[in-house]
Design an enzyme around this catalytic site. Structure first.
Site, PDB file in Angstrom:
ATOM      1  N   GLU A   1      -5.468  -8.350  -0.441  1.00 51.98           N
ATOM      2  CA  GLU A   1      -6.197  -8.092   0.813  1.00 51.98           C
ATOM      3  C   GLU A   1      -7.653  -7.849   0.445  1.00 51.98           C
ATOM      4  OE1 GLU A   1      -4.705  -5.249   3.659  1.00 51.98           O
ATOM      5  OE2 GLU A   1      -2.625  -5.674   3.110  1.00 51.98           O
TER       6      GLU A   1
ATOM      7  N   GLU B   1       0.826  -1.223   0.000  1.00 49.96           N
ATOM      8  CA  GLU B   1       0.000   0.000   0.000  1.00 49.96           C
ATOM      9  C   GLU B   1       0.856   1.269   0.000  1.00 49.96           C
ATOM     10  OE1 GLU B   1      -3.010  -0.263   3.099  1.00 49.96           O
ATOM     11  OE2 GLU B   1      -4.084  -1.799   1.983  1.00 49.96           O
TER      12      GLU B   1
HETATM   13  O1  AHR Z   1      -5.101  -6.020   6.918  1.00 53.34           O
HETATM   14  C1  AHR Z   1      -4.981  -4.911   7.764  1.00 53.34           C
HETATM   15  C2  AHR Z   1      -4.273  -3.735   7.092  1.00 53.34           C
HETATM   16  O2  AHR Z   1      -5.076  -3.242   6.052  1.00 53.34           O
HETATM   17  C3  AHR Z   1      -2.963  -4.040   6.411  1.00 53.34           C
HETATM   18  O3  AHR Z   1      -1.885  -3.988   7.292  1.00 53.34           O
HETATM   19  C4  AHR Z   1      -2.856  -2.957   5.399  1.00 53.34           C
HETATM   20  O4  AHR Z   1      -2.127  -3.359   4.272  1.00 53.34           O
HETATM   21  C5  AHR Z   1      -4.289  -2.610   5.074  1.00 53.34           C
HETATM   22  O5  AHR Z   1      -4.517  -1.247   5.100  1.00 53.34           O
END
Ligand code: AHR
Length: 500
Positions: free
Chosen positions: A292, A173
């Site tokens: 994610e 990210e």
């Molecule tokens: O999954 C939780 C968090 O969400 C992770 O650390 C990050 O990559 C995202 O913003």
């Protein structure tokens, strides 16, 4: 009763489902590692300190790949803190999550755990505070057979055989201003390209995932992907997508429509990848890694003690409606499995996770465990293009949302056809007529349904009311079958070939 139709045919294929679509994620965050997968004092812990009760649940999910060690954590992580004798490993401030990281668990423990969990690693490198050198040396430490400083160091730590980690994330990210070492697209694209170059020089077999946007609502979305791909196209194999949804407005219509937003996001990223491919006259195709995804909001605002070790953070307790959206998101992913090759539900244990544990106690299954478990186990084979004709409705943010959504996966080798269907209808049953003219010798063998719960119903360690139930099988003639979908439901219908 509402009516809907679904038509599938063997030759109308989306593509082979990459099993890595059913991946997950373990970050050094909260109780994911400590008290989750690793708890040496737990009654079920094995000799390595891994909780075997948790391993058993992970095996039920059949998780083929696990992303590690972050997430936001990785952007401040020094991987050398987590190797060598445990007694000499330093405790560090984890600036991403305001906690203390003991480093008792590191790269080699993760690799041992992957073997115990029967899964593959997806390793993220730090492109926040660190750079190409630290990324490259980690590849050498993990993947080079022996005879160099870093590979010999691994051998000296008791790992003579290289870990051979194939899939690597180039940071996490990096477009987000919350990220440690946040960069502009141009800054990140250059660093990612140079990191990718030396990582591939160290081991030419590695596959690399570029950071895309943190979600499709980022102001830089689209431009970020185009710039980063322009700068690192030839070295990269995948670009990432991250997407979490919430129901903070308590509007179930709008909430269940959010899988449509995911699908738009996937289509847009494919379009940007192919625009850069065309611009570069390249023959190389970039695939997608949704590394994610999940529902995330129940735990927002929860407090914990700053700089404590493994506090309970992001421990969302999921509802029945969350399980429905997770199922709908999986349907959307399968519909794009020709380009979407990797996806990691975030996360796996305790932190926004399908599996929960009590530290020192029980492990249990959240509501979202079930659609994930079914699709991971039975959604393997070839995803077929389903033509669906269903009533549509509008919600606060979406128009023309189908009341019924479904996908079919054909596994020729096992002689199985599995249909995953979800109904967004609030009150009425839906009669879904499935045209199966192309599957005259296939007959239903199992109909498993998640339905009939209050939309806010949760599971706990003591009670798991939200669990799929087997219902009577529908009749089928040579050409079609009628499947009743209850309102607000998830169904898995399995058919098997019967040669008479
Ligand atoms: O999954 C939780 C968090 O969400 C992770 O650390 C990050 O990559 C995202 O913003």
């Amino acid at each position: 009763m509402k009516k809907a139709r679904m038509t599938i045919a063997k030759e109308f294929k989306v593509g082979e489902v990459d099993k890595r679509l059913y991946g997950s994620f373990i970050e050094h965050l909260g109780r994911a590692v400590y008290g989750g997968i690793y708890e040496p004092s737990h009654a079920t812990a094995d000799a390595s300190g891994f909780r075997t009760d948790v391993l058993d649940l992970i095996k039920e999910l059949n998780v083929p790949i696990v992303r590690y060690p972050g997430g936001n954590f990785v952007s401040g992580y020094n991987w050398t803190d987590g190797i060598g004798p445990k007694a000499t490993r330093p405790a560090r401030l984890d600036l991403a999550w305001d906690t203390t990281e003991t480093n008792e668990f590191g790269t080699n423990e993760f690799m041992d755990w992957c073997r115990a969990a029967d899964t593959e690693p997806m390793m993220a490198v730090n492109l926040g505070l660190k750079g190409p050198e630290e990324a490259r040396t980690l590849v050498e430490y993990c993947n080079h057979p022996a005879g160099t400083y870093w590979s010999d160091l691994r051998c000296s730590h008791g790992y003579d055989a290289p870990h051979n980690i194939k899939l690597w994330c180039l940071g996490n990210e990096m477009d987000g201003d919350w990220q440690i070492g946040h960069k502009t697209a141009a800054e990140y694209g250059r660093v990612a390209n140079e990191a990718a170059k030396v990582m591939k020089m160290t081991d030419r077999s590695v596959e690399l995932v570029l950071c895309g946007s943190s979600n499709s609502r980022m102001k830089t979305f689209g431009d970020w992907e185009a710039t980063v791909l322009d700068l690192a196209y030839d070295k990269a194999d995948y670009i990432s997508l991250h997407q979490y949804f919430d129901n903070r407005d308590n509007d179930i219509r709008n909430f269940l429509a959010k899988s449509v937003e995911l699908e738009e996001y996937i289509k847009s990223v494919i379009a940007v990848c192919d625009f850069i491919r065309a611009k570069k006259h390249s023959k190389h195709t970039i695939h997608l890694s949704l590394d994610e995804w999940n529902v995330w909001y129940h735990s927002h605002g929860a407090q914990f003690e700053k700089w404590s070790k493994a506090p309970a953070i992001l421990e969302d307790i999921y509802t029945f409606e969350d399980a429905l959206l997770v199922g709908l998101m999986l349907i959307a992913m399968l519909r794009h499995c020709d380009r979407l090759k990797v996806a990691c539900i975030a996360q796996l244990v305790n932190v926004i996770a399908p599996i929960m544990t009590e530290t020192g106690g029980r492990a249990w299954r959240q509501t979202i465990f079930y659609p994930l478990m079914q699709v991971s186990n039975y959604g393997r084979g070839t995803a077929l293009t389903a033509v669906i004709d269903a009533d549509k409705h509008d919600t606060k943010d979406f128009t023309d949302v189908p009341d019924t959504d479904a996908v079919a996966v054909y596994n020729e080798e096992r002689g199985e056809l599995t249909i995953f269907a979800a109904s967004r209808a609030l009150e009425e049953d839906t009669l879904l007529t499935i045209n199966l003219s192309d599957f005259p010798t296939f007959y239903p063998v199992r109909r498993s349904v998640l339905a009939g719960h209050d939309k806010k119903q949760r599971n706990t360690a003591d009670t798991g009311p939200v669990v799929p139930k087997d219902l009577p099988l529908p009749e089928k003639d040579a050409h079609s079958l009628d499947l009743v979908l209850p309102p607000l439901s998830w169904t898995m219908l399995q058919l098997k070939e019967r040669i008479v």
